[in-house]
Design an enzyme around this catalytic site. Structure first.
Site, PDB file in Angstrom:
ATOM      1  N   THR A  15       0.807  -1.223   0.000  1.00  0.00           N
ATOM      2  CA  THR A  15       0.000   0.000   0.000  1.00  0.00           C
ATOM      3  C   THR A  15       0.841   1.273   0.000  1.00  0.00           C
ATOM      4  OG1 THR A  15      -0.162   0.053   2.410  1.00  0.00           O
ATOM      5  CG2 THR A  15      -1.857  -1.181   1.238  1.00  0.00           C
ATOM      6  N   ASP A  16       0.165   2.355  -0.386  1.00  0.00           N
ATOM      7  CA  ASP A  16       0.800   3.677  -0.355  1.00  0.00           C
ATOM      8  C   ASP A  16       0.381   4.398   0.931  1.00  0.00           C
ATOM      9  OD1 ASP A  16      -1.819   4.542  -0.793  1.00  0.00           O
ATOM     10  OD2 ASP A  16      -1.472   5.054  -2.891  1.00  0.00           O
ATOM     11  N   MET A  17       0.686   5.672   1.027  1.00  0.00           N
ATOM     12  CA  MET A  17       0.390   6.427   2.255  1.00  0.00           C
ATOM     13  C   MET A  17      -1.116   6.558   2.517  1.00  0.00           C
ATOM     14  SD  MET A  17       3.570   8.259   3.392  1.00  0.00           S
ATOM     15  CE  MET A  17       2.739   9.475   4.285  1.00  0.00           C
ATOM     16  N   ILE A  20      -4.003   2.354   0.199  1.00  0.00           N
ATOM     17  CA  ILE A  20      -4.503   1.588  -0.946  1.00  0.00           C
ATOM     18  C   ILE A  20      -3.319   1.004  -1.715  1.00  0.00           C
ATOM     19  CG2 ILE A  20      -6.642   2.919  -1.102  1.00  0.00           C
ATOM     20  CD1 ILE A  20      -5.476   4.382  -3.500  1.00  0.00           C
TER      21      ILE A  20
END
Length: 151
Positions: A15-17, A20
């Site tokens: 995931t990203d920040m 997601i």
């Protein structure tokens, strides 16, 4: 076989920040489902030498992905691989990522060429897909290849 499915779960490292799945990880998922598809047929993506034949490899000559809905940390999703086309030297796949509620999260495409290493030059050269693969891999029916709204 023309269709294969497996279930995955979004890992924190995917995931990203925003929590997601980062777009680039869909390409990793596509590779994983392709490898699982090969295993389900009794093959490995790393092809051992066979009687009278040298090993083949499957480098990608095209990869793309369209995104429709986010996948989030710890969410389970289904990866669906469909064989779009089998040509003399190339296999094309459509790979769909389904959220638990049957929503299409993303759809990717991979084109893999069948190659052998030229013993004289050491370079990879496209070759005909060996019959042992052709006997087990076939294109999906056209109606399965159209992008559905829902499963």
């Amino acid at each position: 076989m023309h269709r294969f499915t497996c279930t995955e779960r979004v890992q924190f490292s995917d995931t990203d920040m925003a929590g997601i799945v980062h777009f680039s990880n869909f390409f990793r998922y596509m590779e994983r489902v392709e490898h699982a598809f090969f295993r389900s047929l009794g093959f490995s993506i790393v092809d051992p030498a066979h009687a009278g034949e040298e090993r083949v490899g499957w480098p990608r000559v095209h990869a793309s992905c369209d995104y429709m809905a986010p996948l989030r940390f710890e969410e389970e999703f289904e990866c669906e691989l469909l064989v779009e086309e089998v040509r003399t030297k190339v296999i094309r796949y459509i790979i769909r990522f389904w959220k638990g509620d049957s929503e299409l999260a993303a759809e990717g495409r991979i084109t893999a060429a069948c190659v052998r290493k030229d013993p004289a030059t050491g370079k990879m050269k496209a070759v005909e897909i060996p019959q042992r693969f052709r006997d087990k891999i076939e294109p999906a029916p056209h109606e399965m290849l159209r992008r559905p709204d829902r499963k």
